[in-house]
Scaffold this active site. Structure first.
Site, PDB file in Angstrom:
ATOM      1  N   ASN A   1     -33.351  15.543 -20.881  1.00 23.12           N
ATOM      2  CA  ASN A   1     -32.796  17.064 -20.634  1.00 23.12           C
ATOM      3  C   ASN A   1     -31.436  16.939 -19.485  1.00 23.12           C
ATOM      4  O   ASN A   1     -31.767  16.385 -18.108  1.00 23.12           O
ATOM      5  CB  ASN A   1     -34.338  18.230 -19.646  1.00 23.12           C
ATOM      6  N   SER A   2     -30.438  17.138 -19.808  1.00 21.62           N
ATOM      7  CA  SER A   2     -29.345  17.154 -19.408  1.00 21.62           C
ATOM      8  C   SER A   2     -29.227  17.479 -17.749  1.00 21.62           C
ATOM      9  O   SER A   2     -29.866  18.497 -17.698  1.00 21.62           O
ATOM     10  CB  SER A   2     -27.867  17.390 -19.366  1.00 21.62           C
ATOM     11  N   GLN A   3     -27.685  17.417 -16.607  1.00 22.46           N
ATOM     12  CA  GLN A   3     -27.884  17.413 -15.038  1.00 22.46           C
ATOM     13  C   GLN A   3     -27.492  18.817 -15.073  1.00 22.46           C
ATOM     14  O   GLN A   3     -26.482  18.910 -16.169  1.00 22.46           O
ATOM     15  CB  GLN A   3     -26.537  16.690 -14.861  1.00 22.46           C
ATOM     16  N   PRO A   4     -28.294  19.670 -14.870  1.00 25.26           N
ATOM     17  CA  PRO A   4     -27.726  20.778 -14.897  1.00 25.26           C
ATOM     18  C   PRO A   4     -26.917  21.540 -14.700  1.00 25.26           C
ATOM     19  O   PRO A   4     -26.496  22.137 -15.081  1.00 25.26           O
ATOM     20  CB  PRO A   4     -29.176  21.782 -13.684  1.00 25.26           C
TER      21      PRO A   4
ATOM     22  N   ARG B   1     -37.070  25.352 -16.021  1.00 24.05           N
ATOM     23  CA  ARG B   1     -36.366  24.195 -16.270  1.00 24.05           C
ATOM     24  C   ARG B   1     -37.728  22.935 -16.973  1.00 24.05           C
ATOM     25  O   ARG B   1     -38.480  22.632 -17.486  1.00 24.05           O
ATOM     26  CB  ARG B   1     -36.027  23.142 -15.389  1.00 24.05           C
TER      27      ARG B   1
END
Length: 372
Positions: free
Chosen positions: A89-92, A35
């Site tokens: 960047n969204s929560q995984p 990431r």
């Protein structure tokens, strides 16, 4: 950019896998795509009222390696703004959920709406191949960033800068469409770009308390239908941001006996039902040590507020608190409802929410004025 140390990145992936959010195929994909290289040097943590800038590399990497969102833009990129998050960047774990719902298979052509950091596009490239991934980003600065980091990481998806609400008609049809920003309604243009049996996954913005993920399947005749799949909190698509509310006339304040604890309103099932029965009514809430407070307001400036253990107050010509209590009584009478009990049908005529099956459409409730 500094790549994530293998141990920390691997630990995050194994956490997602252990929670059942990744199958073996996606597990291998996530391990291969760290990431950190996709997160800009300037990034923020989502705060309660405003975003908090990450001041050191340790702070940045610590957030990147956690199951938390990383804000990559505030105030649409404008300087000296209030610090409102406008891209992340969204929560995984949420990304993993969305990708699982997308039901991607080898050979699929996938359209992503909202490239943002480029990270999800990279995951999709690794899964189906660069040439089968199409991604649209409305913000020129973010589009430039995504192009650069994707190329640096060795990925060459098809990228475009524009309003994703229109999809990418010149390259349609697609097997899958993934929307990574919240929609108020699903654009029919996106549905029309799916093949028969194609799947669209998107977060819908709900005026009542929370957002929810929808998974739709195309019927081949320009329509699609599917069920809600749980809650989600995403930033709204720019063209789907809610309008500003009118100022409330507080001189019209009146007391309304509260027969309902505001905490009873704070479930996703009720949010989906009430958001359909009471369209264009927004609700926000605040937790308190002894319960909760809710604030309701419609587009015309009518409002209501209630606190656990106290009377409610209403403003304007509409009895919003009484309407909410009636809708909650209806909801309880329907039984114990969860998000998957509700679904959406999208056609050229618009979007309809239904209960249990597509023929059981939920209609708006009548509007009530104050009791005499």
């Amino acid at each position: 950019m500094t790549a994530a140390p293998l141990g920390e990145h691997a630990a995050l992936v194994e956490n997602l896998y252990g929670r059942g959010l990744l199958d073996e195929t996606w597990r291998a994909v996530w391990h291969a795509v760290p990431r950190a290289p996709f997160i800009p040097r300037q990034a923020w943590r989502q705060g309660t009222t405003a975003c908090e800038p990450l001041m050191t590399e340790d702070e940045r990497l610590g957030l990147v390696h956690s199951d938390e969102p990383v804000v990559i833009q505030v105030d649409d990129g404008a300087p000296d703004g209030p610090g409102v998050a406008t891209s992340s960047n969204s929560q995984p774990s949420m990304v993993a959920r969305m990708l699982r719902l997308l039901l991607v298979e080898s050979g699929h052509r996938v359209l992503e709406i909202g490239t943002a950091s480029g990270y999800v596009a990279a995951l999709l490239c690794r899964r189906v191949g660069d040439s089968r991934v199409y991604s649209v980003e409305i913000d020129p600065g973010l589009a430039h960033h995504a192009t650069a980091v994707l190329r640096a990481a060795g990925y060459r998806p098809n990228l475009a800068c524009g309003d994703g609400a229109g999809g990418w008609p010149d390259q349609a049809p697609f097997d899958r469409v993934l929307v990574t920003c919240a929609l108020r309604t699903v654009p029919h243009r996106l549905v029309r770009q799916l093949v028969l049996g194609g799947v669209l996954v998107a977060p819908l913005a709900r005026d009542f308390w929370s957002g929810a993920v929808i998974q739709l399947t195309a019927d081949g005749n320009g329509g699609a239908a599917g069920r809600f799949q749980g809650g989600a909190s995403y930033m709204p698509m720019r063209s789907h941001r809610p309008p500003a509310l009118k100022q409330v006339d507080t001189t019209t304040c009146r007391t309304a006996a509260a027969r309902l604890d505001p905490r009873a309103l704070l479930t996703l099932g009720f949010a989906l039902y009430a958001g359909t029965r009471l369209p264009r009514v927004r609700m926000v809430h605040a937790d308190r040590a002894d319960g909760a407070q809710v604030w309701l307001q419609d587009e015309d400036g009518c409002a209501a507020t209630a606190v656990t253990g106290e009377d409610a107050y209403e403003y304007g010509v509409r009895s919003l608190w009484q309407e909410v209590e009636r809708v909650h009584e209806e909801y309880l009478a329907l039984g114990s409802l969860e998000a998957r009990d509700f679904g959406v049908t999208v056609t050229a005529r618009g979007q309809q929410v239904w209960l249990h099956h597509p023929e059981r459409i939920i209609e708006p409730a009548p509007v009530h004025g104050p009791a005499a």
